[in-house]
Design an enzyme around this catalytic site. Structure first.
Site, PDB file in Angstrom:
ATOM      1  N   LYS A  14       0.572  -4.318  -9.965  1.00  6.57           N
ATOM      2  CA  LYS A  14      -0.890  -4.515  -9.875  1.00  6.57           C
ATOM      3  C   LYS A  14      -1.564  -4.223 -11.226  1.00  6.57           C
ATOM      4  O   LYS A  14      -2.366  -5.013 -11.713  1.00  6.57           O
ATOM      5  CB  LYS A  14      -1.480  -3.621  -8.772  1.00  6.57           C
ATOM      6  N   ARG A  88      -6.774   0.906   0.636  1.00  3.37           N
ATOM      7  CA  ARG A  88      -5.380   1.192   0.979  1.00  3.37           C
ATOM      8  C   ARG A  88      -5.212   1.515   2.453  1.00  3.37           C
ATOM      9  O   ARG A  88      -4.094   1.769   2.901  1.00  3.37           O
ATOM     10  CB  ARG A  88      -4.943   2.435   0.198  1.00  3.37           C
ATOM     11  N   ARG A 127       9.463   2.966 -15.330  1.00  5.34           N
ATOM     12  CA  ARG A 127       8.105   2.925 -15.897  1.00  5.34           C
ATOM     13  C   ARG A 127       7.863   4.115 -16.821  1.00  5.34           C
ATOM     14  O   ARG A 127       8.236   5.240 -16.518  1.00  5.34           O
ATOM     15  CB  ARG A 127       7.065   2.940 -14.774  1.00  5.34           C
ATOM     16  N   ARG A 160       5.545   9.224 -14.858  1.00  4.42           N
ATOM     17  CA  ARG A 160       4.573   9.772 -13.906  1.00  4.42           C
ATOM     18  C   ARG A 160       5.273  10.688 -12.914  1.00  4.42           C
ATOM     19  O   ARG A 160       6.371  10.372 -12.447  1.00  4.42           O
ATOM     20  CB  ARG A 160       3.883   8.621 -13.149  1.00  4.42           C
ATOM     21  N   ARG A 171       6.207   7.011  -0.932  1.00  2.00           N
ATOM     22  CA  ARG A 171       5.093   6.089  -1.186  1.00  2.00           C
ATOM     23  C   ARG A 171       5.332   4.751  -0.493  1.00  2.00           C
ATOM     24  O   ARG A 171       4.394   4.129   0.019  1.00  2.00           O
ATOM     25  CB  ARG A 171       4.920   5.880  -2.702  1.00  2.00           C
TER      26      ARG A 171
HETATM   27  P1  AP5 Z   1       2.673  -1.428 -12.560  1.00  2.00           P
HETATM   28  O1  AP5 Z   1       1.871  -2.573 -13.063  1.00  2.00           O
HETATM   29  O2  AP5 Z   1       2.418  -0.071 -13.109  1.00  2.00           O
HETATM   30  O3  AP5 Z   1       2.673  -1.426 -10.950  1.00  2.00           O
HETATM   31  P2  AP5 Z   1       1.534  -0.998  -9.922  1.00  2.00           P
HETATM   32  O4  AP5 Z   1       1.615  -1.912  -8.757  1.00  2.00           O
HETATM   33  O5  AP5 Z   1       0.212  -0.879 -10.617  1.00  2.00           O
HETATM   34  O6  AP5 Z   1       2.141   0.418  -9.537  1.00  2.00           O
HETATM   35  P3  AP5 Z   1       1.473   1.815  -9.254  1.00  2.00           P
HETATM   36  O7  AP5 Z   1       2.624   2.782  -9.048  1.00  2.00           O
HETATM   37  O8  AP5 Z   1       0.472   2.198 -10.307  1.00  2.00           O
HETATM   38  O9  AP5 Z   1       0.780   1.561  -7.918  1.00  2.00           O
HETATM   39  P4  AP5 Z   1       0.479   2.567  -6.854  1.00  2.00           P
HETATM   40  O10 AP5 Z   1      -0.325   1.723  -5.953  1.00  2.00           O
HETATM   41  O11 AP5 Z   1       1.596   3.287  -6.226  1.00  2.00           O
HETATM   42  O12 AP5 Z   1      -0.230   3.750  -7.665  1.00  2.00           O
HETATM   43  P5  AP5 Z   1      -1.735   4.089  -7.976  1.00  2.00           P
HETATM   44  O13 AP5 Z   1      -1.812   4.482  -9.387  1.00  2.00           O
HETATM   45  O14 AP5 Z   1      -2.655   3.037  -7.458  1.00  2.00           O
HETATM   46  O15 AP5 Z   1       4.229  -1.811 -12.781  1.00  2.00           O
HETATM   47  C1  AP5 Z   1       5.260  -0.898 -12.453  1.00  2.00           C
HETATM   48  C2  AP5 Z   1       6.370  -0.975 -13.519  1.00  2.00           C
HETATM   49  O16 AP5 Z   1       7.014  -2.252 -13.430  1.00  2.00           O
HETATM   50  C3  AP5 Z   1       5.864  -0.870 -14.965  1.00  2.00           C
HETATM   51  O17 AP5 Z   1       6.831  -0.195 -15.715  1.00  2.00           O
HETATM   52  C4  AP5 Z   1       5.737  -2.338 -15.440  1.00  2.00           C
HETATM   53  O18 AP5 Z   1       5.925  -2.467 -16.849  1.00  2.00           O
HETATM   54  C5  AP5 Z   1       6.868  -2.991 -14.659  1.00  2.00           C
HETATM   55  N1  AP5 Z   1       6.554  -4.352 -14.223  1.00  2.00           N
HETATM   56  C6  AP5 Z   1       5.380  -4.797 -13.690  1.00  2.00           C
HETATM   57  N2  AP5 Z   1       5.481  -6.096 -13.360  1.00  2.00           N
HETATM   58  C7  AP5 Z   1       6.745  -6.470 -13.673  1.00  2.00           C
HETATM   59  C8  AP5 Z   1       7.462  -7.722 -13.564  1.00  2.00           C
HETATM   60  N3  AP5 Z   1       6.879  -8.813 -13.051  1.00  2.00           N
HETATM   61  N4  AP5 Z   1       8.753  -7.748 -13.989  1.00  2.00           N
HETATM   62  C9  AP5 Z   1       9.360  -6.637 -14.513  1.00  2.00           C
HETATM   63  N5  AP5 Z   1       8.726  -5.434 -14.646  1.00  2.00           N
HETATM   64  C10 AP5 Z   1       7.434  -5.370 -14.233  1.00  2.00           C
HETATM   65  O19 AP5 Z   1      -1.956   5.364  -7.035  1.00  2.00           O
HETATM   66  C11 AP5 Z   1      -1.260   6.570  -7.253  1.00  2.00           C
HETATM   67  C12 AP5 Z   1      -1.544   7.519  -6.103  1.00  2.00           C
HETATM   68  O20 AP5 Z   1      -2.956   7.842  -6.066  1.00  2.00           O
HETATM   69  C13 AP5 Z   1      -1.233   6.982  -4.702  1.00  2.00           C
HETATM   70  O21 AP5 Z   1       0.119   7.158  -4.358  1.00  2.00           O
HETATM   71  C14 AP5 Z   1      -2.174   7.854  -3.839  1.00  2.00           C
HETATM   72  O22 AP5 Z   1      -1.640   9.149  -3.651  1.00  2.00           O
HETATM   73  C15 AP5 Z   1      -3.414   7.982  -4.709  1.00  2.00           C
HETATM   74  N6  AP5 Z   1      -4.371   6.909  -4.426  1.00  2.00           N
HETATM   75  C16 AP5 Z   1      -4.715   5.868  -5.254  1.00  2.00           C
HETATM   76  N7  AP5 Z   1      -5.588   5.052  -4.668  1.00  2.00           N
HETATM   77  C17 AP5 Z   1      -5.816   5.568  -3.424  1.00  2.00           C
HETATM   78  C18 AP5 Z   1      -6.602   5.146  -2.321  1.00  2.00           C
HETATM   79  N8  AP5 Z   1      -7.329   3.998  -2.383  1.00  2.00           N
HETATM   80  N9  AP5 Z   1      -6.600   5.898  -1.194  1.00  2.00           N
HETATM   81  C19 AP5 Z   1      -5.870   7.040  -1.131  1.00  2.00           C
HETATM   82  N10 AP5 Z   1      -5.089   7.493  -2.132  1.00  2.00           N
HETATM   83  C20 AP5 Z   1      -5.065   6.770  -3.274  1.00  2.00           C
END
Ligand code: AP5
Length: 213
Positions: A14, A88, A127, A160, A171
């Site tokens: 994302k 979410r 990552r 992270r 997760r």
């Molecule tokens: P990346 O682009 O970082 O993936 P992402 O989908 O953004 O992953 P996140 O782990 O950031 O998502 P998440 O939803 O778990 O975490 P968030 O920060 O929102 O890509 C991942 C890796 O793959 C990178 O190394 C990238 O280079 C590589 N990559 C990407 N695309 C690729 C491709 N096509 N091919 C090869 N490699 C690729 O949330 C963190 C925490 O915060 C949650 O767990 C929760 O506890 C809390 N939180 C956040 N939002 C909420 C909410 N709305 N409600 C409640 N709790 C929340």
């Protein structure tokens, strides 16, 4: 005010897709990044979030919805708001609908990044994130020019705390239980655009840009 949601499991890409949409004028709102900023500041909200995030659990709906409400009511954006990691849960989705209604906004599309679990585990395990500016890399698929050093500002690249194997598993479970039901919710509103996110970074970004065009 228009909005687009990036929906998909942790690690589907994302944030990586968001980078290209920001270049096209979208305002990126990542609730994960907002929460990590609060953790870095050491605020009360950050302290509450830290423990939950490190266990792979969600921060309470009212906390996250409150953050989004504050942000939307105090921001102006010529382009669309791009939500990454929000909503979410069904409660968050309903609250976002209400909030957009109050502000005269429209949810235009929900981009679903489809990605199998084995690919996700590999992406999250590899990552690395710049501790200064938050730029995201992958040791194999998107490495920096110099190992462990950010190309943008020379910052140190770290893993992270929620990218450890046990937390990744948790997760993914929480995503299936609480977030996957949003796919049916938004499909019923004819808003979902499905993208095969197991392709290369360039292919996924190009597919999203083409479908949103
Ligand atoms: P990346 O682009 O970082 O993936 P992402 O989908 O953004 O992953 P996140 O782990 O950031 O998502 P998440 O939803 O778990 O975490 P968030 O920060 O929102 O890509 C991942 C890796 O793959 C990178 O190394 C990238 O280079 C590589 N990559 C990407 N695309 C690729 C491709 N096509 N091919 C090869 N490699 C690729 O949330 C963190 C925490 O915060 C949650 O767990 C929760 O506890 C809390 N939180 C956040 N939002 C909420 C909410 N709305 N409600 C409640 N709790 C929340």
């Amino acid at each position: 005010m228009n909005a687009v949601i990036l929906l998909g499991p942790p690690g589907a890409g994302k944030g990586t897709v968001a980078e290209v949409l920001v270049d096209q004028g979208c305002k990126h709102i990542s609730t994960g990044q907002l929460l990590r900023d609060e953790i870095a500041k050491g605020s009360a909200l950050g302290l509450e979030a830290k423990a939950l995030i490190e266990q792979g659990r969600f921060v309470p709906d009212e906390t996250v919805v409150g953050m989004i409400r504050d942000l939307l009511t105090s921001s102006e954006s010529a382009g669309a708001f791009l939500f990454d990691g929000f909503p979410r849960t069904l409660v968050q989705a309903e609250k976002l609908g209400e909030l957009l209604g109050e502000l005269g906004g429209t949810l235009k599309q929900v981009v679903l990044l489809d990605c199998p679990n084995d690919v996700i585990v590999e992406r999250l395990s590899g990552r690395r994130t710049c501790e200064k500016c938050g730029t995201v890399y992958h040791v194999a698929y998107n490495p920096p020019a110099k190992e462990n050093v950010c190309d943008a500002d020379g910052g140190c690249l770290i893993q992270r705390p929620d990218d450890k194997a046990d937390t990744i598993r948790k997760r993914l479970e929480v995503y299936e239980e609480q977030t996957a039901p949003l796919i049916d919710y938004y499909e019923a509103q004819n808003l979902v655009v499905r993208i095969d996110a197991s392709q290369s970074i360039d292919a996924v970004r190009a597919a999203v840009v083409e479908r949103l065009g």
